[in-house]
Write a protein that holds these residues in place. Structure first.
Motif, PDB file in Angstrom:
ATOM      1  N   LEU A   1      -4.584 -39.612  27.096  1.00  0.00           N
ATOM      2  CA  LEU A   1      -3.110 -39.455  26.714  1.00  0.00           C
ATOM      3  C   LEU A   1      -2.408 -39.155  28.052  1.00  0.00           C
ATOM      4  N   ALA A   2      -3.312 -39.026  29.236  1.00  0.00           N
ATOM      5  CA  ALA A   2      -2.482 -38.887  30.318  1.00  0.00           C
ATOM      6  C   ALA A   2      -0.934 -37.303  29.886  1.00  0.00           C
ATOM      7  N   GLN A   3      -1.683 -36.126  29.380  1.00  0.00           N
ATOM      8  CA  GLN A   3      -1.343 -35.018  29.017  1.00  0.00           C
ATOM      9  C   GLN A   3      -1.830 -33.928  29.403  1.00  0.00           C
ATOM     10  N   ALA A   4      -0.256 -32.766  29.932  1.00  0.00           N
ATOM     11  CA  ALA A   4      -1.084 -31.454  30.429  1.00  0.00           C
ATOM     12  C   ALA A   4      -0.761 -30.391  29.359  1.00  0.00           C
ATOM     13  N   SER A   5      -1.099 -29.644  29.060  1.00  0.00           N
ATOM     14  CA  SER A   5      -0.843 -28.710  28.477  1.00  0.00           C
ATOM     15  C   SER A   5      -1.327 -27.620  29.216  1.00  0.00           C
ATOM     16  N   TYR A   6      -0.946 -25.901  28.925  1.00  0.00           N
ATOM     17  CA  TYR A   6      -0.953 -24.890  30.064  1.00  0.00           C
ATOM     18  C   TYR A   6      -1.946 -23.471  28.966  1.00  0.00           C
ATOM     19  N   MET A   7      -2.786 -22.673  29.743  1.00  0.00           N
ATOM     20  CA  MET A   7      -2.883 -21.323  29.164  1.00  0.00           C
ATOM     21  C   MET A   7      -1.933 -20.483  30.374  1.00  0.00           C
TER      22      MET A   7
ATOM     23  N   PHE B   1      10.292 -33.242  30.605  1.00  0.00           N
ATOM     24  CA  PHE B   1      11.964 -33.263  31.039  1.00  0.00           C
ATOM     25  C   PHE B   1      12.179 -33.870  32.950  1.00  0.00           C
ATOM     26  N   VAL B   2      10.955 -33.811  33.354  1.00  0.00           N
ATOM     27  CA  VAL B   2      11.009 -34.146  34.318  1.00  0.00           C
ATOM     28  C   VAL B   2       9.756 -33.680  34.720  1.00  0.00           C
ATOM     29  N   PHE B   3       9.278 -34.733  35.294  1.00  0.00           N
ATOM     30  CA  PHE B   3       7.990 -35.019  36.420  1.00  0.00           C
ATOM     31  C   PHE B   3       7.512 -35.320  37.188  1.00  0.00           C
ATOM     32  N   VAL B   4       6.553 -35.297  37.684  1.00  0.00           N
ATOM     33  CA  VAL B   4       6.538 -35.968  39.460  1.00  0.00           C
ATOM     34  C   VAL B   4       7.078 -37.116  40.004  1.00  0.00           C
ATOM     35  N   GLY B   5       7.903 -37.274  40.433  1.00  0.00           N
ATOM     36  CA  GLY B   5       8.381 -38.812  40.679  1.00  0.00           C
ATOM     37  C   GLY B   5       9.016 -39.653  39.629  1.00  0.00           C
ATOM     38  N   ASP B   6       9.250 -38.635  38.590  1.00  0.00           N
ATOM     39  CA  ASP B   6      10.180 -39.737  37.354  1.00  0.00           C
ATOM     40  C   ASP B   6      11.243 -38.152  36.438  1.00  0.00           C
ATOM     41  N   VAL B   7      11.360 -39.321  34.989  1.00  0.00           N
ATOM     42  CA  VAL B   7      11.926 -38.056  34.756  1.00  0.00           C
ATOM     43  C   VAL B   7      11.784 -38.539  32.780  1.00  0.00           C
ATOM     44  N   GLY B   8      11.249 -38.050  32.033  1.00  0.00           N
ATOM     45  CA  GLY B   8      11.774 -38.297  30.287  1.00  0.00           C
ATOM     46  C   GLY B   8      12.589 -39.758  30.237  1.00  0.00           C
ATOM     47  N   ARG B   9      11.779 -40.118  29.525  1.00  0.00           N
ATOM     48  CA  ARG B   9      12.795 -41.996  29.516  1.00  0.00           C
ATOM     49  C   ARG B   9      13.610 -41.020  27.967  1.00  0.00           C
ATOM     50  N   PRO B  10      14.771 -41.341  27.791  1.00  0.00           N
ATOM     51  CA  PRO B  10      15.676 -41.222  26.791  1.00  0.00           C
ATOM     52  C   PRO B  10      15.964 -42.271  25.115  1.00  0.00           C
TER      53      PRO B  10
ATOM     54  N   ALA C   1       0.654 -39.718  39.921  1.00  0.00           N
ATOM     55  CA  ALA C   1      -0.975 -38.852  39.679  1.00  0.00           C
ATOM     56  C   ALA C   1      -0.793 -36.830  40.366  1.00  0.00           C
ATOM     57  N   VAL C   2       0.101 -36.583  41.031  1.00  0.00           N
ATOM     58  CA  VAL C   2       0.020 -35.794  41.381  1.00  0.00           C
ATOM     59  C   VAL C   2      -0.050 -34.586  40.402  1.00  0.00           C
ATOM     60  N   PRO C   3      -0.700 -33.968  40.165  1.00  0.00           N
ATOM     61  CA  PRO C   3      -0.407 -32.698  38.989  1.00  0.00           C
ATOM     62  C   PRO C   3       0.500 -31.340  38.549  1.00  0.00           C
ATOM     63  N   GLN C   4       1.597 -31.600  40.059  1.00  0.00           N
ATOM     64  CA  GLN C   4       2.464 -30.748  39.580  1.00  0.00           C
ATOM     65  C   GLN C   4       3.642 -30.859  41.140  1.00  0.00           C
ATOM     66  N   SER C   5       4.342 -30.409  41.252  1.00  0.00           N
ATOM     67  CA  SER C   5       5.350 -30.546  42.327  1.00  0.00           C
ATOM     68  C   SER C   5       6.306 -29.012  41.870  1.00  0.00           C
ATOM     69  N   THR C   6       7.343 -29.477  42.833  1.00  0.00           N
ATOM     70  CA  THR C   6       8.704 -27.763  42.959  1.00  0.00           C
ATOM     71  C   THR C   6      10.314 -28.705  43.071  1.00  0.00           C
TER      72      THR C   6
END
Length: 475
Positions: free
Chosen positions: A11-17, A146-155, A207-212
């Motif tokens: 899914l190329a999907q991340a979830s978090y604990m 909403f905001v990805f690494v290097g991109d934004v969500g498609r509307p 493909a980087v897992p996180q950004s700032t």
């Protein structure tokens, strides 16, 4: 505080604990349907899941939030933003706490602040995380889609996937305004998105897992736009086709996902094969492309297990009728996980791959197709009467294709089958040989007897420096 990322490759999907180690409480953000992974991870860390939330009504996978909350007794926090038609229909039944922009809740000593960030969807929210035991300043933000690494969500998904007309432009403008708020956040904040490269929820995810926040403002294409209109044009341009199953996911996740079926499907006896075929059951052979091409039962669809199995199952399999599998016992559990992730629960049963040998052993008809290299295919293409089918995306085709080829993306092939002549030999190819065997199986299942698959695709064609046309040269 503890932060753990879970990543679903298909899914190329991340979830978090997020865990507060002092109080032993944990929050799960954007869980998928494989809920045991979160329970097991919390147990290993000595935590109990007390809160569950998600950033929006997902379109690309079945949410596990409702089922995980029911199983753990955790409080479910859901967005109450956006218009009525895009609110969670199951919120009351699940005893969910509805949250709005500016609200916050605590998970032990961890503070979660809600920020309404519409655009990808109207109800979308993001979550600012503050570890109050260390500081009163936030550490990062869960941005969802909403905001990805290097991109934004498609509307455009509400319109293009869910069929809600005239929502793309307003969604893009809402997204632009949300990004203006994002710009005001401290540059040091870490950004934890819900997707990575390969997701169809954007067009150029990193493909980087996180950004700032600061890095995205500095290099992200969406933050370089000079005006709202310029951004709207750019964000709507070049978005990939949303898989057909996206429309189902929006409905399922809005109404409320049901619990995942338990266990594996029934192992069918070989005697049931004729019965299922007579009933019109779609049968998916999950063997490799080479195995399928060399010998398969006529009318079956080949979607090899692993790799892009989830994606093409979502494009090609029905939600309103049962289907069956041919699968090795070693790959069956992962295939079932992939199907469950996108809500394809109607698996009637399965046969092991030896059903193919049993069929052949009875002297019954077998089908095959050739898998040839571009070098072997080129002289065949040069003959008259060949139908050359390119099943890549329209953007891939525009960037370079073989003269005389017809472009029908694989996901649309079933609906466009009448565009392909039955009385001509068909050569089918994609970019590198992943999609074209699936297309070849579809063609044969729909009555196209003479099919050749170019197994090295356009990559092989171009590596041999054979001629390539572009959209510009054709115009």
């Amino acid at each position: 505080m503890l932060l753990r990322r879970f990543y679903h490759d298909s899914l190329a999907q991340a979830s978090y604990m997020v865990g507060c180690q002092k109080t032993g409480e944990a929050l799960i953000v954007d869980p998928n349907r494989l809920i045991d992974q979160y329970i097991e991870a919390a147990d290993r860390e000595g935590l109990r899941i007390t809160a569950i939330t998600e950033t929006h009504i997902h379109a690309d996978f079945v949410s596990g939030a409702r089922e995980l909350a029911a199983k753990t007794g955790a409080t479910l926090y859901l967005s109450d933003e956006g218009p009525a038609e895009w609110k969670y229909a199951f919120a009351d039944a699940a005893n969910a706490v509805l949250v709005h922009d500016g609200d916050h809740f605590m998970v032990g000593n961890v503070r979660i602040d809600v920020m309404h960030t519409p655009g990808h969807t109207p109800e979308h929210i993001s979550f600012l995380l503050t570890d109050t035991a260390a500081s009163q300043r936030p550490m990062g933000i869960f941005t969802g889609d909403f905001v990805f690494v290097g991109d934004v969500g498609r509307p455009d998904l509400l319109e293009r996937a869910a069929g809600v007309a005239n929502t793309m432009d307003p969604g893009a403008r809402a997204l632009y305004r949300s990004l203006l708020r994002f710009r005001e956040l401290p540059d040091y904040l870490q950004v934890w998105p819900a997707h990575g490269a390969g997701s169809a929820c954007g067009k150029s995810l990193g493909a980087v897992p996180q950004s700032t926040v600061g890095y995205e403002k500095l290099v992200g294409w969406a933050f370089q736009m000079g005006s709202e209109d310029e951004f709207v044009t750019a964000v709507l341009e070049g978005q990939p086709d949303p898989p057909f199953y996206f429309a189902q996911m929006k409905r399922i996740n809005k109404v409320g996902p049901t619990p995942r079926p338990k266990g594996l499907p029934a192992l069918f006896p070989s005697s049931q094969l004729d019965q299922e075929m007579a009933a019109g059951t779609i049968i998916v052979d999950t063997r490799s492309a080479d195995e399928f091409a060399s010998a398969h039962i006529p009318g079956f669809l080949n979607i090899p297990a692993g790799g892009d199995f989830l994606t093409w199952a979502g494009w090609l399999l029905p939600y309103d009728k049962p289907f069956a599998l041919i699968a090795d016992d070693r790959v069956l559990p992962s295939a079932m996980d992939d199907l469950a992730a996108i809500g394809l629960d109607n698996v009637a049963g399965y046969w092991r791959p030896d059903i193919v040998d049993a069929w052949r052993g009875k002297g019954r008809e077998m089908s095959t197709f050739q898998r040839l290299t571009s070098q072997e295919v080129k002289p065949i293409i040069e003959r008259n009467g060949i139908f050359l089918l390119d099943v890549r995306t329209t953007s891939e085709y525009a960037e370079g294709h073989i003269h005389g080829s017809r472009n029908i993306p694989l996901g649309h092939l079933t609906q466009r089958m009448t565009d392909i002549p039955v009385d001509r030999q068909t050569i089918v190819h994609c970019q590198s040989g992943g999609r074209s065997p699936i297309a070849a199986s579809l063609l044969q299942a729909h009555g196209h007897p003479s099919v050749i698959e170019m197994k090295d695709g356009m990559s092989g064609w171009q590596a041999n420096q054979y001629p390539v046309e572009t959209k510009e040269r054709l115009s």
